[in-house]
Design an enzyme around this catalytic site. Structure first.
Site, PDB file in Angstrom:
ATOM      1  N   GLY A 221       6.504  -0.122   5.634  1.00 45.51           N
ATOM      2  CA  GLY A 221       7.428  -1.172   5.208  1.00 45.51           C
ATOM      3  C   GLY A 221       6.713  -2.395   4.671  1.00 45.51           C
ATOM      4  O   GLY A 221       5.479  -2.428   4.581  1.00 45.51           O
TER       5      GLY A 221
ATOM      6  N   HIS B  15       0.090 -12.475   7.393  1.00 44.98           N
ATOM      7  CA  HIS B  15       1.289 -12.929   6.681  1.00 44.98           C
ATOM      8  C   HIS B  15       1.627 -14.351   7.133  1.00 44.98           C
ATOM      9  O   HIS B  15       1.606 -14.642   8.337  1.00 44.98           O
ATOM     10  CB  HIS B  15       2.459 -11.987   6.967  1.00 44.98           C
TER      11      HIS B  15
ATOM     12  N   LEU C 162       0.837  -1.202   0.000  1.00 45.06           N
ATOM     13  CA  LEU C 162       0.000   0.000   0.000  1.00 45.06           C
ATOM     14  C   LEU C 162       0.869   1.248   0.000  1.00 45.06           C
ATOM     15  O   LEU C 162       1.885   1.309   0.691  1.00 45.06           O
ATOM     16  CB  LEU C 162      -0.876   0.028   1.253  1.00 45.06           C
TER      17      LEU C 162
HETATM   18  C1  GRF Z   1      -2.237 -16.166   2.769  1.00 46.99           C
HETATM   19  O1  GRF Z   1      -1.270 -17.141   3.006  1.00 46.99           O
HETATM   20  C2  GRF Z   1      -1.895 -14.875   3.455  1.00 46.99           C
HETATM   21  O2  GRF Z   1      -1.224 -15.058   4.654  1.00 46.99           O
HETATM   22  C3  GRF Z   1      -0.985 -14.207   2.466  1.00 46.99           C
HETATM   23  O3  GRF Z   1      -1.517 -14.537   1.204  1.00 46.99           O
HETATM   24  C4  GRF Z   1      -2.268 -15.744   1.300  1.00 46.99           C
HETATM   25  C5  GRF Z   1      -3.635 -15.425   0.846  1.00 46.99           C
HETATM   26  O4  GRF Z   1      -4.491 -16.530   0.795  1.00 46.99           O
HETATM   27  N1  GRF Z   1      -0.903 -12.797   2.711  1.00 46.99           N
HETATM   28  P1  GRF Z   1      -6.032 -16.326   0.576  1.00 46.99           P
HETATM   29  O5  GRF Z   1      -6.219 -15.508  -0.694  1.00 46.99           O
HETATM   30  O6  GRF Z   1      -6.595 -15.624   1.771  1.00 46.99           O
HETATM   31  O7  GRF Z   1      -6.583 -17.709   0.407  1.00 46.99           O
END
Ligand code: GRF
Length: 203
Positions: free
Chosen positions: A144, A110, A94
């Site tokens: 970040g 994450h 973003l």
């Molecule tokens: C997940 O592993 C999330 O942690 C990461 O991207 C992936 C997204 O999966 N940021 P989804 O689209 O929610 O199934």
């Protein structure tokens, strides 16, 4: 009045689904008022449609540059007037304008125990590094990449025969638990940011 959540997505949207179900069941006392995708093909858009949630596509490829995309995104967000913005598999960083406008009102999930393995392919990074424990992190978004104050984490083992796929699947189960938990805490006003630390305010 019900709190307003906007979810930003780029892909399959299983975390979006977990948030949809948590609002539908009443676990989260808020409403997902809008889903925004930078990718017109995202399966997450189908999930929004099936749940009757309005969705907006801002096809990143159709914008001349990042600045114009971010301006359009900011406008969409302002109109939606969110109490909370959730990044759920949103594959872009973003811009600073949006981050500062919604400081401590944007969450991301994450798939690693931050600060280890930020960025793309976190599960593959974890495997290649050889860690025995990994997991997932919900954090506030700052300027970040995956660096903002940590709200919740969950850990899980890494097995000798794991592949990026099997590890991702294991971590995902925990993502679907802690993301709704973090959103619930936020909307109940129970998160206080103190520098890098996020403190959960007790009743
Ligand atoms: C997940 O592993 C999330 O942690 C990461 O991207 C992936 C997204 O999966 N940021 P989804 O689209 O929610 O199934």
């Amino acid at each position: 009045m019900s709190k307003r959540i906007v979810v930003l997505v780029s892909g399959r949207g299983t975390n979006l689904q977990a948030l949809i179900e948590a609002t539908q069941s009443g676990y989260i006392g808020g409403e997902i008022v809008l889903v925004v995708s930078d990718n017109p093909q995202a399966y997450a858009l189908r999930r929004a449609q099936e749940a009757g949630i309005p969705a907006t596509v801002l096809d990143y490829g159709l914008f001349p540059n990042k600045k114009s995309y971010e301006a359009a995104l900011l406008e969409v967000l302002e109109r939606a007037n969110p109490d909370l913005i959730c990044l759920a598999g949103y594959m872009r960083i973003l811009g600073k304008g949006i981050v500062s406008r919604y400081r401590y009102r944007i969450l991301n999930i994450h798939p690693s125990l931050l600060p280890a393995f930020p960025g793309l392919d976190a599960q593959k990074q974890a495997l290649e590094y050889g860690v025995k424990v990994s997991g997932c992190t919900v954090h506030f978004v700052d300027e970040g990449m995956d660096t903002g104050p940590i709200v919740l984490q969950a850990s899980c083992p890494v097995f000798d025969d794991d592949t990026p796929h099997t590890l991702s699947e294991r971590i995902l189960q925990y993502e679907h638990q802690i993301y709704p938990q973090a959103v619930k805490l936020f909307l109940e006003g129970k998160l206080r940011v103190d520098g890098r630390r996020v403190v959960t305010v007790k009743e």
